[in-house]
Design a protein around this motif. Sequence first.
Motif, PDB file in Angstrom:
ATOM      1  N   GLU A  84       0.818  -1.219   0.000  1.00 22.60           N
ATOM      2  CA  GLU A  84       0.000   0.000   0.000  1.00 22.60           C
ATOM      3  C   GLU A  84       0.853   1.271   0.000  1.00 22.60           C
ATOM      4  O   GLU A  84       0.308   2.368  -0.169  1.00 22.60           O
ATOM      5  CB  GLU A  84      -0.927   0.017   1.215  1.00 22.60           C
ATOM      6  N   ASN A 125     -10.275   0.685  -1.522  1.00 20.82           N
ATOM      7  CA  ASN A 125      -9.334  -0.439  -1.587  1.00 20.82           C
ATOM      8  C   ASN A 125      -9.788  -1.575  -0.683  1.00 20.82           C
ATOM      9  O   ASN A 125      -9.804  -2.746  -1.075  1.00 20.82           O
ATOM     10  CB  ASN A 125      -7.933   0.019  -1.164  1.00 20.82           C
ATOM     11  N   GLN A 140      -4.427  -1.735  -6.284  1.00 23.67           N
ATOM     12  CA  GLN A 140      -3.379  -2.177  -5.387  1.00 23.67           C
ATOM     13  C   GLN A 140      -2.201  -2.778  -6.148  1.00 23.67           C
ATOM     14  O   GLN A 140      -2.373  -3.387  -7.200  1.00 23.67           O
ATOM     15  CB  GLN A 140      -3.918  -3.235  -4.416  1.00 23.67           C
TER      16      GLN A 140
END
Length: 394
Positions: free
Chosen positions: A230, A369, A247
């Motif tokens: 991340e 996310n 991601q």
Amino acid sequence: MTSNWKTCQLGELVTFTSGGTPSKKKAEYWNGSIPWISAKTMKDEHISTSDLMISEEGLKNGSRLAPQGSILFLIRGSGLFNGIPICLVDKPVAFNQDVKCINSISEIENKYVFYWLLSQASMLSAIVGVTTIGAGKFDMDVIKRLEISYPEKEVRNEIIRIADAISDKIRLNTAINENLELQAQAIFKSWFVDFEPFGGVMPEDWRTGSLSEICGYSKDKVNIEDLTLETYYSTENMQPNRQGAVQATTLPTIKQTTACKKGDVLISNIRPYFKKIIYCFADCGCSTDVLCFVPNKSEYSTFLYCALYSDKFFDYMVAGSKGTKMPRGDKQQIMMYPICIPSTEYVEQFSKIVAPMLEIVYTNRLEANDLAILRDTLLPKLMNGEIDVSEVKI
């Protein structure tokens, strides 16, 4: 999987229809009112428009219409190596020959098929073949023979409801972010481009300078082992402009990479992706295909982000890019970009208004996310009956 689930081949449940491209030599086939979809348009899971439009004549002479509620599935193109574009059609659109329109001819809902396809992303990526020119492709006979399992209608509807709830929240976050980005850009343009609060004239204590006067490039390094998926950015996994977050899948094997700090601005330095931009709200690292702009003063962070987000800066980077196979921005030339340098007072006022907007954008991206991960984890288990839908509370 429970005993009341059925299994059959995908081709028994749906049809696969090919699209087409009207002749580019016929001007009357283009610039009409019908959105025309190609691989590069399939950036979202829901699709209703395109940057290319065809006319009714173009539709009749070379393309086909995908009805509302159907599914568009990319079957050929280099984009298949980076993911499998699958889209729900929100409004009727035309599409080209690299795309298949999927429509149910059975009791199974298109949405169920759509979510089933999303749940099979890893398997689909594993069976992508290669054309003679190196592009990705699917063997449609293989796709039609894929085995899909499905439960009774009540359970299917509940699976769709769960997936919709997560997907709708991701889309809502994206829509909020788009609106906030537009607001930030509108304020920036009003104040620092059009000078609307000052009667359309630049204040006397402001001046025109170059980008180098407010920022430089990061020269610091960070150990890869100190980063997570991340907190590492390359062109592949950067947050695309006006799109949901993506991601990273793996960290590079190198020992160090460029260090980025809170308040820095990241932009992809590969020409097709110059519009990928990130405002750093936390320390992170980036690859060599990403430029990390470091503001000379912390109060310039928000101002810098909005200046680099603009279409004007994008056009400037494109015009000065160098290279043939993979053109990149010229780092020295980029720093010569002409920019309004306002008084500190107005930079600080601008930051007080816009910085909270960007923080909401950042928070929404993090949530998107997490939701995407949740959905991608749940879907395969829901689609094979491993999880009882009655146990999922959303």
